[in-house]
Design an enzyme around this catalytic site. Structure first.
Site, PDB file in Angstrom:
ATOM      1  N   SER A 255      27.500  18.740  26.294  1.00 18.25           N
ATOM      2  CA  SER A 255      27.068  17.653  27.173  1.00 18.25           C
ATOM      3  C   SER A 255      27.321  18.045  28.609  1.00 18.25           C
ATOM      4  O   SER A 255      28.212  18.835  28.905  1.00 18.25           O
ATOM      5  CB  SER A 255      27.820  16.365  26.833  1.00 18.25           C
ATOM      6  OG  SER A 255      28.906  16.216  27.712  1.00 18.25           O
ATOM      7  N   LYS A 256      26.481  17.461  29.486  1.00 19.96           N
ATOM      8  CA  LYS A 256      26.535  17.894  30.884  1.00 19.96           C
ATOM      9  C   LYS A 256      27.856  17.530  31.555  1.00 19.96           C
ATOM     10  O   LYS A 256      28.179  18.048  32.607  1.00 19.96           O
ATOM     11  CB  LYS A 256      25.342  17.346  31.661  1.00 19.96           C
ATOM     12  CG  LYS A 256      25.293  15.850  31.766  1.00 19.96           C
ATOM     13  CD  LYS A 256      24.012  15.416  32.447  1.00 19.96           C
ATOM     14  CE  LYS A 256      23.940  13.904  32.455  1.00 19.96           C
ATOM     15  NZ  LYS A 256      22.603  13.386  32.561  1.00 19.96           N
ATOM     16  N   ARG A 257      28.613  16.642  30.922  1.00 19.55           N
ATOM     17  CA  ARG A 257      29.915  16.322  31.511  1.00 19.55           C
ATOM     18  C   ARG A 257      30.879  17.499  31.360  1.00 19.55           C
ATOM     19  O   ARG A 257      31.758  17.695  32.166  1.00 19.55           O
ATOM     20  CB  ARG A 257      30.494  15.059  30.880  1.00 19.55           C
ATOM     21  CG  ARG A 257      30.020  13.786  31.584  1.00 19.55           C
ATOM     22  CD  ARG A 257      30.366  12.536  30.822  1.00 19.55           C
ATOM     23  NE  ARG A 257      29.531  12.404  29.640  1.00 19.55           N
ATOM     24  CZ  ARG A 257      28.267  11.981  29.679  1.00 19.55           C
ATOM     25  NH1 ARG A 257      27.729  11.630  30.822  1.00 19.55           N
ATOM     26  NH2 ARG A 257      27.550  11.899  28.579  1.00 19.55           N
TER      27      ARG A 257
END
Ligand code: GLU
Length: 485
Positions: A255-257
């Site tokens: 995930s981009k987090r």
């Protein structure tokens, strides 16, 4: 014409930056088509009108083209089964919904969002998985007609068997059995007349003559709904293949987090598409050590969809770096390399835009690398002292960086004006002057407080790079924040 009749597709939803996971699934489909002499097509699934944007659609198409994954039919080139964008096919779905209603496989549901929320709430409280309780199944034809005549808003839901299970063979998972009582009475047509993903996906796969559906494992649980729709319509179902998701090294979902996931991020940093495809392709072949460097044609030769591991594809950036370095050093000729560098520097017009912004700010051309180099750098060496020079305290800087980050995610069209408007709104909300809010952003983006205009720079850098630089800046500033006692 295909020799085999095999037709596969990638069906991205243009609701965000083009994800490396999309390239991973697209590559599988592309290689599958290549191996079988079949066709690979692209369909845009934009049934979620609130989250789909033309900007994201263009970016997804550009990113997949950049990867070298060419499609035979798609919204940009047309084809015999078009249109290839679901919002352009809206009128095609309604008759199918009517057919299901007529045959008694679907029903109208007038439940309000409030009632559905209460129902779910009660189910959760009772420790049950939320699922439609079938209230509107009991409506008589007369009741439905009078509610419709009174203009009550409704959706169309599919009926689900109450007993037994849906058994099917997945090309990757093997035998799968999902009990029907765990399957929800899926909404097929929403209140605004738009189909849901499930409805549009099945109808389009059928009309577009898709023979094999290869996609991420997050869709495995939806297969019963899809199979049921194929049965209701009396259509032959495709072969399903669900690929394990790409994961971070700690096995969490990519995930981009945690890690940058946008293809645009990797292209902006100077990864070359062959290396990214090489990296992703290694998840689909069995090779001996030392054979890692492979071209697309070599992958097609070695591709073995029967022998995929379910262990999961780990997104190991160090391995990608290693492959990228090897591609640059070993596979590109001198001319190719130079050409690549120029194309890369020009990406998103960033060299031209950077020069345009720089011209009024230099007295010698040799100042350019320092002034605008940050637009091209893969990594900024952020020096904490650059933040320490700003008047706000480290705590305040951290608060600004952490507030700006999620707010920028909300921007639908990424450009100078929207960035400026969003940052002004953040400043207002925080009760701070704009110049106070932008001070740490200058440093976060360029590494220096003297650089090019901020909003333009952020527009040129693009969302994915901006996101990553803000994250790095927050980490750097956090190191200045004294330990709490
Ligand atoms: N639009 C879906 C997605 O973006 C496609 C899933 C499928 O291939 O059926 O994940």
């Amino acid at each position: 014409m295909t020799t085999s009749g095999v037709r596969v597709r990638i069906a991205p939803s243009p609701t965000g930056e083009p994800h490396v996971g999309t390239a991973y699934i697209a590559l599988f489909n592309y290689l599958f088509a290549k191996k079988h002499g079949g066709e690979f097509i692209l369909r845009i699934e934009d049934t979620d009108a609130t989250r789909s944007t033309p900007e994201f659609e263009t970016k997804v198409l550009d990113a997949l083209k950049w990867c070298g994954l060419e499609w035979k039919e798609g919204p940009d080139i047309g084809g015999p089964y078009g249109p290839y964008r679901q919002s352009d096919r809206k009128s095609m779905y309604q008759p199918y919904a009517q057919e299901l209603l007529d045959k008694g496989h679907a029903f109208r549901c007038f439940c309000t969002p409030e009632r559905l929320e209460q129902m779910r709430e009660a189910q959760r409280a009772a420790g049950k998985a939320p699922k439609y309780d079938g209230l509107c199944l009991t409506l008589t034809a007369e009741e439905v007609t009078s509610k419709m005549a009174a203009g009550e808003s409704s959706v169309i839901r599919m009926k689900i068997p109450t007993e037994g299970s849906c058994d099917f063979t997945d090309g990757v998972y093997g035998e799968v059995s999902i009990p029907w009582d765990s399957v929800d009475m899926q909404v097929l047509i929403k209140g605004d007349g738009m189909p849901t993903y499930h409805m549009a996906n099945v109808i389009d796969d059928h009309l577009m003559k898709i023979t094999h559906v290869a996609r991420g494992e997050e869709w495995l649980a939806s297969v019963p709904k899809h199979i049921l729709l194929y049965r209701y319509f009396g259509w032959e179902q495709p072969v399903f293949m669900h690929l394990s998701l790409m994961r971070n090294a700690d096995k969490s979902k990519l995930s981009k987090r945690k890690n940058p996931t946008s293809i645009s991020y990797y292209s902006a940093l100077g990864y070359i598409p062959e290396a990214l495809m090489n990296f992703l392709g290694l998840f689909f072949v069995q090779i001996a050590e030392g054979e890692e460097l492979l071209t697309m044609d070599e992958f097609a030769g070695k591709f073995d969809p029967e022998n995929l591991s379910k262990a999961g594809a780990i997104f190991d950036i160090q391995k990608l770096d290693w492959l990228n370095g090897r591609w640059i050093r070993e596979k590109l000729s001198e001319e190719e390399f130079q050409q690549r560098v120029l194309t890369w520097a020009m990406e998103n017009d960033r060299l031209h835009q950077g020069l345009k912004l720089s011209q009024s700010r230099i007295s010698k051309l040799g100042e350019l690398p320092d002034l605008m180099g940050f637009l091209l750098k893969s990594e900024l060496n952020l020096d904490p002292s650059a933040f320490a020079r700003i008047k706000s305290t480290p705590e305040e800087l951290l608060e600004i960086l952490n507030t700006v980050q999620p707010d920028l995610e909300k921007i639908l069209e990424w450009n100078v004006e929207s960035i400026e408007a969003e940052l002004r709104a953040v400043a207002d909300r925080m009760g701070k002057k704009l110049k106070v809010v932008v001070a740490p952003l200058f440093v976060a983006m360029s590494g220096s407080s003297r650089s090019l205009p901020l909003f333009d720079s952020m527009a040129i850098l693009g969302r994915a790079v901006v996101r990553q630089r803000l994250k790095l800046a927050a980490q750097t500033v956090a190191s200045l924040v004294g330990p709490k006692n």
